[in-house]
Design a protein around this motif. Structure first.
Motif, PDB file in Angstrom:
ATOM      1  N   HIS A 167      41.485  39.445  52.114  1.00  0.00           N
ATOM      2  CA  HIS A 167      40.295  38.917  51.451  1.00  0.00           C
ATOM      3  C   HIS A 167      40.451  39.142  49.949  1.00  0.00           C
ATOM      4  N   LEU A 168      41.118  38.200  49.307  1.00  0.00           N
ATOM      5  CA  LEU A 168      41.401  38.274  47.877  1.00  0.00           C
ATOM      6  C   LEU A 168      40.575  37.242  47.133  1.00  0.00           C
ATOM      7  N   PRO A 169      40.363  37.452  45.819  1.00  0.00           N
ATOM      8  CA  PRO A 169      39.537  36.515  45.061  1.00  0.00           C
ATOM      9  C   PRO A 169      40.261  35.209  44.756  1.00  0.00           C
ATOM     10  N   LEU A 170      39.499  34.127  44.803  1.00  0.00           N
ATOM     11  CA  LEU A 170      39.955  32.815  44.363  1.00  0.00           C
ATOM     12  C   LEU A 170      39.422  32.642  42.951  1.00  0.00           C
ATOM     13  N   ARG A 171      40.328  32.705  41.998  1.00  0.00           N
ATOM     14  CA  ARG A 171      39.925  32.584  40.601  1.00  0.00           C
ATOM     15  C   ARG A 171      40.008  31.136  40.155  1.00  0.00           C
ATOM     16  N   PRO A 172      39.161  30.685  39.304  1.00  0.00           N
ATOM     17  CA  PRO A 172      38.196  31.412  38.487  1.00  0.00           C
ATOM     18  C   PRO A 172      36.807  31.513  39.103  1.00  0.00           C
ATOM     19  N   LEU A 173      36.653  31.086  40.356  1.00  0.00           N
ATOM     20  CA  LEU A 173      35.327  31.095  40.982  1.00  0.00           C
ATOM     21  C   LEU A 173      34.908  32.480  41.463  1.00  0.00           C
TER      22      LEU A 173
ATOM     23  N   TRP B 205      33.279  37.454  45.814  1.00  0.00           N
ATOM     24  CA  TRP B 205      34.236  38.561  45.898  1.00  0.00           C
ATOM     25  C   TRP B 205      33.807  39.681  44.960  1.00  0.00           C
ATOM     26  N   PRO B 206      33.899  40.925  45.363  1.00  0.00           N
ATOM     27  CA  PRO B 206      34.457  41.439  46.608  1.00  0.00           C
ATOM     28  C   PRO B 206      33.481  41.289  47.771  1.00  0.00           C
ATOM     29  N   CYS B 207      33.942  40.600  48.784  1.00  0.00           N
ATOM     30  CA  CYS B 207      33.148  40.384  49.997  1.00  0.00           C
ATOM     31  C   CYS B 207      33.099  41.692  50.792  1.00  0.00           C
ATOM     32  N   PRO B 208      32.294  41.773  51.824  1.00  0.00           N
ATOM     33  CA  PRO B 208      32.217  43.023  52.608  1.00  0.00           C
ATOM     34  C   PRO B 208      33.565  43.507  53.141  1.00  0.00           C
ATOM     35  N   VAL B 209      34.422  42.601  53.589  1.00  0.00           N
ATOM     36  CA  VAL B 209      35.736  43.025  54.098  1.00  0.00           C
ATOM     37  C   VAL B 209      36.598  43.559  52.960  1.00  0.00           C
ATOM     38  N   ALA B 210      36.571  42.892  51.811  1.00  0.00           N
ATOM     39  CA  ALA B 210      37.330  43.368  50.655  1.00  0.00           C
ATOM     40  C   ALA B 210      36.832  44.743  50.216  1.00  0.00           C
ATOM     41  N   ARG B 211      35.534  44.957  50.252  1.00  0.00           N
ATOM     42  CA  ARG B 211      34.980  46.261  49.876  1.00  0.00           C
ATOM     43  C   ARG B 211      35.472  47.358  50.813  1.00  0.00           C
TER      44      ARG B 211
ATOM     45  N   ALA C 152      38.151  46.594  35.597  1.00  0.00           N
ATOM     46  CA  ALA C 152      39.097  45.591  35.095  1.00  0.00           C
ATOM     47  C   ALA C 152      38.805  44.220  35.702  1.00  0.00           C
ATOM     48  N   VAL C 153      38.582  44.163  37.018  1.00  0.00           N
ATOM     49  CA  VAL C 153      38.314  42.855  37.632  1.00  0.00           C
ATOM     50  C   VAL C 153      36.931  42.336  37.236  1.00  0.00           C
ATOM     51  N   LEU C 154      35.981  43.225  36.991  1.00  0.00           N
ATOM     52  CA  LEU C 154      34.673  42.798  36.482  1.00  0.00           C
ATOM     53  C   LEU C 154      34.845  42.108  35.139  1.00  0.00           C
ATOM     54  N   HIS C 155      35.646  42.681  34.279  1.00  0.00           N
ATOM     55  CA  HIS C 155      35.902  42.095  32.958  1.00  0.00           C
ATOM     56  C   HIS C 155      36.542  40.712  33.101  1.00  0.00           C
ATOM     57  N   GLU C 156      37.535  40.587  33.977  1.00  0.00           N
ATOM     58  CA  GLU C 156      38.198  39.302  34.207  1.00  0.00           C
ATOM     59  C   GLU C 156      37.228  38.278  34.807  1.00  0.00           C
ATOM     60  N   ALA C 157      36.427  38.723  35.769  1.00  0.00           N
ATOM     61  CA  ALA C 157      35.473  37.822  36.418  1.00  0.00           C
ATOM     62  C   ALA C 157      34.425  37.332  35.418  1.00  0.00           C
ATOM     63  N   ALA C 158      33.915  38.230  34.587  1.00  0.00           N
ATOM     64  CA  ALA C 158      32.908  37.828  33.600  1.00  0.00           C
ATOM     65  C   ALA C 158      33.479  36.765  32.667  1.00  0.00           C
ATOM     66  N   ALA C 159      34.715  36.957  32.221  1.00  0.00           N
ATOM     67  CA  ALA C 159      35.339  35.973  31.331  1.00  0.00           C
ATOM     68  C   ALA C 159      35.537  34.634  32.045  1.00  0.00           C
ATOM     69  N   ASP C 160      36.060  34.672  33.279  1.00  0.00           N
ATOM     70  CA  ASP C 160      36.266  33.436  34.043  1.00  0.00           C
ATOM     71  C   ASP C 160      34.952  32.709  34.296  1.00  0.00           C
ATOM     72  N   LEU C 161      33.955  33.441  34.757  1.00  0.00           N
ATOM     73  CA  LEU C 161      32.677  32.820  35.105  1.00  0.00           C
ATOM     74  C   LEU C 161      31.954  32.288  33.870  1.00  0.00           C
ATOM     75  N   TYR C 162      32.105  32.972  32.750  1.00  0.00           N
ATOM     76  CA  TYR C 162      31.498  32.477  31.513  1.00  0.00           C
ATOM     77  C   TYR C 162      32.172  31.173  31.071  1.00  0.00           C
ATOM     78  N   ARG C 163      33.514  31.114  31.209  1.00  0.00           N
ATOM     79  CA  ARG C 163      34.220  29.879  30.848  1.00  0.00           C
ATOM     80  C   ARG C 163      33.780  28.709  31.732  1.00  0.00           C
ATOM     81  N   LEU C 164      33.483  28.981  32.990  1.00  0.00           N
ATOM     82  CA  LEU C 164      33.031  27.919  33.894  1.00  0.00           C
ATOM     83  C   LEU C 164      31.622  27.440  33.567  1.00  0.00           C
ATOM     84  N   ASN C 165      30.777  28.341  33.070  1.00  0.00           N
ATOM     85  CA  ASN C 165      29.383  27.995  32.806  1.00  0.00           C
ATOM     86  C   ASN C 165      28.909  28.729  31.557  1.00  0.00           C
TER      87      ASN C 165
END
Length: 95
Positions: free
Chosen positions: A16-22, A32-38, A58-71
């Motif tokens: 259960h890995l993240p699909l980036r940039p979503l 992500w992180p879904c219950p299984v990933a947690r 670290a992944v929070l920082h990456e996710a925030a940047a990706d999600l901000y770029r999307l919206n």
């Protein structure tokens, strides 16, 4: 007579890995992180809670940047991202 696990499983175990940039789970499509990933992360970092926190930051920082770029107009809610990525990982005695 001892029992052993079969070498060939009927269904392969998919991580259960993240699909980036979503930042959705590649397997179950949950945020992500879904219950299984947690659960997997808790098991992997069972003896290194500081390491888990650093990884999740670290992944929070990456996710925030990706999600901000999307919206960029509505951007991700910082409190919701904190809860999603770090809130669940705090040691139980600190909750």
């Amino acid at each position: 007579m001892s029992r052993t696990a079969p070498e060939n499983r009927a269904t392969p175990c998919r991580q259960h890995l993240p699909l980036r940039p979503l930042w959705l789970c590649r397997v179950c499509a949950a945020p992500w992180p879904c219950p299984v990933a947690r659960l997997t992360l808790r098991r992997e970092y069972a003896h290194d809670t500081v390491g888990l926190s650093i990884y999740l930051c670290a992944v929070l920082h990456e996710a925030a940047a990706d999600l901000y770029r999307l919206n960029p107009h509505d951007g991700p809610d910082p409190a919701a991202l904190f809860t999603r990525f770090l809130g669940w990982a705090r040691p139980r005695h600190l909750r």
